[in-house]
Write a protein that holds these residues in place. Structure first.
Motif, PDB file in Angstrom:
ATOM      1  N   CYS A   1    -115.337 -29.153 -17.157  1.00 39.89           N
ATOM      2  CA  CYS A   1    -115.999 -29.772 -16.010  1.00 39.89           C
ATOM      3  C   CYS A   1    -116.167 -31.271 -16.238  1.00 39.89           C
ATOM      4  O   CYS A   1    -116.427 -31.713 -17.362  1.00 39.89           O
ATOM      5  CB  CYS A   1    -117.376 -29.139 -15.788  1.00 39.89           C
ATOM      6  SG  CYS A   1    -117.320 -27.345 -15.604  1.00 39.89           S
TER       7      CYS A   1
ATOM      8  N   VAL B   1    -123.275 -31.393 -13.142  1.00 38.72           N
ATOM      9  CA  VAL B   1    -123.493 -30.716 -11.857  1.00 38.72           C
ATOM     10  C   VAL B   1    -122.406 -29.668 -11.629  1.00 38.72           C
ATOM     11  O   VAL B   1    -122.681 -28.518 -11.252  1.00 38.72           O
ATOM     12  CB  VAL B   1    -123.528 -31.736 -10.704  1.00 38.72           C
ATOM     13  CG1 VAL B   1    -123.623 -31.020  -9.367  1.00 38.72           C
ATOM     14  CG2 VAL B   1    -124.697 -32.706 -10.881  1.00 38.72           C
ATOM     15  N   ALA B   2    -121.166 -30.054 -11.885  1.00 40.75           N
ATOM     16  CA  ALA B   2    -120.056 -29.105 -11.758  1.00 40.75           C
ATOM     17  C   ALA B   2    -120.197 -27.981 -12.775  1.00 40.75           C
ATOM     18  O   ALA B   2    -119.900 -26.817 -12.482  1.00 40.75           O
ATOM     19  CB  ALA B   2    -118.726 -29.831 -11.948  1.00 40.75           C
TER      20      ALA B   2
ATOM     21  N   LEU C   1    -122.968 -26.731 -14.063  1.00 42.10           N
ATOM     22  CA  LEU C   1    -124.034 -25.802 -13.656  1.00 42.10           C
ATOM     23  C   LEU C   1    -123.540 -24.838 -12.582  1.00 42.10           C
ATOM     24  O   LEU C   1    -123.928 -23.661 -12.565  1.00 42.10           O
ATOM     25  CB  LEU C   1    -125.254 -26.585 -13.169  1.00 42.10           C
ATOM     26  CG  LEU C   1    -126.056 -27.298 -14.274  1.00 42.10           C
ATOM     27  CD1 LEU C   1    -127.042 -28.285 -13.669  1.00 42.10           C
ATOM     28  CD2 LEU C   1    -126.785 -26.284 -15.145  1.00 42.10           C
ATOM     29  N   GLU C   2    -122.680 -25.317 -11.703  1.00 39.33           N
ATOM     30  CA  GLU C   2    -122.107 -24.436 -10.685  1.00 39.33           C
ATOM     31  C   GLU C   2    -121.258 -23.347 -11.336  1.00 39.33           C
ATOM     32  O   GLU C   2    -121.336 -22.166 -10.963  1.00 39.33           O
ATOM     33  CB  GLU C   2    -121.270 -25.257  -9.700  1.00 39.33           C
ATOM     34  CG  GLU C   2    -122.097 -26.187  -8.820  1.00 39.33           C
ATOM     35  CD  GLU C   2    -121.229 -27.075  -7.936  1.00 39.33           C
ATOM     36  OE1 GLU C   2    -119.985 -26.969  -8.042  1.00 39.33           O
ATOM     37  OE2 GLU C   2    -121.794 -27.865  -7.160  1.00 39.33           O
ATOM     38  N   LYS C   3    -120.447 -23.722 -12.327  1.00 39.39           N
ATOM     39  CA  LYS C   3    -119.628 -22.742 -13.048  1.00 39.39           C
ATOM     40  C   LYS C   3    -120.503 -21.772 -13.836  1.00 39.39           C
ATOM     41  O   LYS C   3    -120.221 -20.567 -13.907  1.00 39.39           O
ATOM     42  CB  LYS C   3    -118.685 -23.464 -14.013  1.00 39.39           C
ATOM     43  CG  LYS C   3    -117.643 -24.347 -13.351  1.00 39.39           C
ATOM     44  CD  LYS C   3    -116.487 -23.532 -12.802  1.00 39.39           C
ATOM     45  CE  LYS C   3    -115.360 -24.428 -12.332  1.00 39.39           C
ATOM     46  NZ  LYS C   3    -114.227 -23.655 -11.763  1.00 39.39           N
TER      47      LYS C   3
ATOM     48  N   ARG D   1    -123.409 -20.680 -13.200  1.00 34.26           N
ATOM     49  CA  ARG D   1    -124.076 -19.672 -12.377  1.00 34.26           C
ATOM     50  C   ARG D   1    -123.202 -18.431 -12.222  1.00 34.26           C
ATOM     51  O   ARG D   1    -123.704 -17.321 -12.021  1.00 34.26           O
ATOM     52  CB  ARG D   1    -124.411 -20.254 -11.005  1.00 34.26           C
ATOM     53  CG  ARG D   1    -125.517 -21.297 -11.030  1.00 34.26           C
ATOM     54  CD  ARG D   1    -125.959 -21.690  -9.634  1.00 34.26           C
ATOM     55  NE  ARG D   1    -126.910 -22.792  -9.688  1.00 34.26           N
ATOM     56  CZ  ARG D   1    -126.577 -24.074  -9.478  1.00 34.26           C
ATOM     57  NH1 ARG D   1    -125.329 -24.370  -9.187  1.00 34.26           N
ATOM     58  NH2 ARG D   1    -127.488 -25.023  -9.542  1.00 34.26           N
ATOM     59  N   LEU D   2    -121.889 -18.631 -12.320  1.00 33.22           N
ATOM     60  CA  LEU D   2    -120.950 -17.518 -12.198  1.00 33.22           C
ATOM     61  C   LEU D   2    -120.731 -16.817 -13.538  1.00 33.22           C
ATOM     62  O   LEU D   2    -120.611 -15.589 -13.594  1.00 33.22           O
ATOM     63  CB  LEU D   2    -119.605 -18.025 -11.652  1.00 33.22           C
ATOM     64  CG  LEU D   2    -119.657 -18.724 -10.291  1.00 33.22           C
ATOM     65  CD1 LEU D   2    -118.281 -19.289  -9.935  1.00 33.22           C
ATOM     66  CD2 LEU D   2    -120.119 -17.744  -9.211  1.00 33.22           C
TER      67      LEU D   2
ATOM     68  N   TRP E   1    -122.101 -17.439 -17.665  1.00 34.23           N
ATOM     69  CA  TRP E   1    -122.845 -18.278 -18.613  1.00 34.23           C
ATOM     70  C   TRP E   1    -122.111 -18.332 -19.957  1.00 34.23           C
ATOM     71  O   TRP E   1    -121.672 -17.303 -20.466  1.00 34.23           O
ATOM     72  CB  TRP E   1    -124.256 -17.726 -18.813  1.00 34.23           C
ATOM     73  CG  TRP E   1    -125.188 -18.793 -19.318  1.00 34.23           C
ATOM     74  CD1 TRP E   1    -125.449 -19.113 -20.618  1.00 34.23           C
ATOM     75  CD2 TRP E   1    -125.955 -19.697 -18.527  1.00 34.23           C
ATOM     76  NE1 TRP E   1    -126.326 -20.171 -20.699  1.00 34.23           N
ATOM     77  CE2 TRP E   1    -126.658 -20.549 -19.423  1.00 34.23           C
ATOM     78  CE3 TRP E   1    -126.125 -19.870 -17.145  1.00 34.23           C
ATOM     79  CZ2 TRP E   1    -127.526 -21.548 -18.985  1.00 34.23           C
ATOM     80  CZ3 TRP E   1    -126.974 -20.883 -16.716  1.00 34.23           C
ATOM     81  CH2 TRP E   1    -127.669 -21.695 -17.624  1.00 34.23           C
TER      82      TRP E   1
ATOM     83  N   ARG F   1    -123.422 -38.439 -12.066  1.00 27.18           N
ATOM     84  CA  ARG F   1    -124.229 -37.461 -11.320  1.00 27.18           C
ATOM     85  C   ARG F   1    -125.416 -36.927 -12.118  1.00 27.18           C
ATOM     86  O   ARG F   1    -126.515 -36.815 -11.584  1.00 27.18           O
ATOM     87  CB  ARG F   1    -123.368 -36.311 -10.793  1.00 27.18           C
ATOM     88  CG  ARG F   1    -122.342 -36.749  -9.775  1.00 27.18           C
ATOM     89  CD  ARG F   1    -122.039 -35.665  -8.789  1.00 27.18           C
ATOM     90  NE  ARG F   1    -121.228 -34.582  -9.357  1.00 27.18           N
ATOM     91  CZ  ARG F   1    -120.908 -33.476  -8.691  1.00 27.18           C
ATOM     92  NH1 ARG F   1    -121.353 -33.289  -7.448  1.00 27.18           N
ATOM     93  NH2 ARG F   1    -120.151 -32.550  -9.248  1.00 27.18           N
TER      94      ARG F   1
END
Length: 360
Positions: free
Chosen positions: A35, A39-40, A42-44, A46-47, A49, A61
């Motif tokens: 990433c 921010v990017a 954290l999005e990954k 969530r799917l 860990w 960011r």
């Protein structure tokens, strides 16, 4: 065994590519995402860990420190920092270590790709060590006291070391404490050293850490401790009230002139893949101080220090290993215990009192 799932976070496409390729070559590691910023990431996350995060500090960011603090507050995860080898980068990375990062991989401003390819083994070792870390020990590591001990000197005093009595050449009763540590060691050392009074026995320390970082680490501890803490320079005296931290990228050895201990700082090949090496320090302590020394090995991966501690034990020094219950990584203490060089096994919160008692 399940592979170690890793996320790489760095705003440099070159760094992302090299770190991904380096880690993907290992059969026990799986890179689940790369990433460009937290921010990017954290999005990954969530799917899926990760088991380990490898992250830069200066990113768009959200900076790496804010990212690290968020992770440690929400779901503590072993983190390896890949940081610039500059004074500014070192200062920020020290903040990351204080916030819970476990290891540092440095990168230069120029020639990053070649450097990271050459340092691939270091990255792999750091990820493996981080994956074994007990993050509960990182979260609950004791913090510095808010009130100084009764016999501490005012913080403004520039030199808190106390000149010891000079004895005869072959009959010195001067004592010295030698400490070795690695992964998780920055917090462990802080927990121990902040509990020691100004009058404590002189201490020499090897903490596995790159060059430029040990000076800032020593400065940080000096601001927290009653004892004087400094990065060791060649010829520095070992005195009551003083802690000498080995330089990153240099070995440190204990030497003696008459009844006075001092350190020798020198270059040389890596020992056990480390420079400074705990074994190099401990072996010199065994030879120079013998029964007048206390050796302590704390959290860290690998076996650096185990052979040197056995030599200290055989020279009738007192020896202590940190108990598994408080280690972030139990590798180094376990290796020393298995080799038969450990006299006592103690949890982290009892080590400072043992040093104080030894000094008496």
């Amino acid at each position: 065994m399940a592979r170690i799932k890793v996320i790489v976070v760095d705003d440099s496409a070159v760094v992302r590519q090299v770190n991904r390729e380096t880690l993907a070559r290992e059969s026990d590691i799986e890179v689940i995402a790369v990433c460009p910023d937290p921010v990017a990431a954290l999005e990954k996350m969530r799917l899926q860990w990760p088991d380990v995060i490898v992250t830069d500090i200066e990113m768009p960011r959200m900076d790496g420190i804010a990212f690290l603090k968020k992770i440690m507050a929400e779901r503590p995860t072993p983190t390896v920092v890949c940081s610039s080898l500059t004074e500014e980068g070192a200062a920020t990375t020290m903040e990351a270590l204080a916030a819970g990062a476990l290891a540092i991989i440095t990168k230069p401003k120029l020639g990053v790709k070649q450097f990271l390819q050459d340092a691939g083994d270091d990255l792999v070792s750091a990820v493996r060590a981080a994956a074994r870390a007990n993050m509960a020990r990182v979260r609950t590591a004791p913090r510095p006291r808010t009130e100084p001990a009764a016999d501490t000197a005012p913080a403004a005093r520039p030199n808190r070391a106390i000149a010891g009595n000079v004895g005869a050449l072959h009959d010195t009763t001067e004592k010295v404490v030698a400490i070795g540590t690695s992964t998780g060691g920055t917090q462990a050392l802080e927990a121990v050293l902040t509990q020691l009074p100004r009058t404590s026995t002189g201490i020499v320390v090897v903490q596995h850490m790159p060059e430029k970082f040990t000076s800032l680490f020593a400065q940080r501890l000096d601001g927290l401790c009653a004892m004087e803490v400094r990065e060791a320079q060649d010829g520095d005296r070992v005195l009551p009230g003083r802690v000498l931290i080995a330089q990153g990228g240099r070995h440190m050895l204990l030497q003696r002139s008459g009844a006075q201990y001092f350190v020798q700082v020198r270059d040389g090949p890596m020992v056990n893949r480390h420079k400074p090496s705990v074994d190099v320090l401990f072996r010199s302590v065994a030879q120079v101080a013998g029964r007048n020394a206390l050796g302590i090995i704390m959290t860290g991966m690998g076996d650096d220090g185990a052979r040197g501690m056995k030599e200290m034990h055989d020279a009738h020094a007192q020896t202590i290993a940190e108990d598994e219950s408080t280690c972030v990584v139990f590798g180094m203490p376990k290796a020393a215990i298995d080799m038969g060089g450990v006299g006592k096994v103690l949890p982290l919160d009892r080590i400072a009192q043992e040093i104080i008692a030894y000094g008496r």
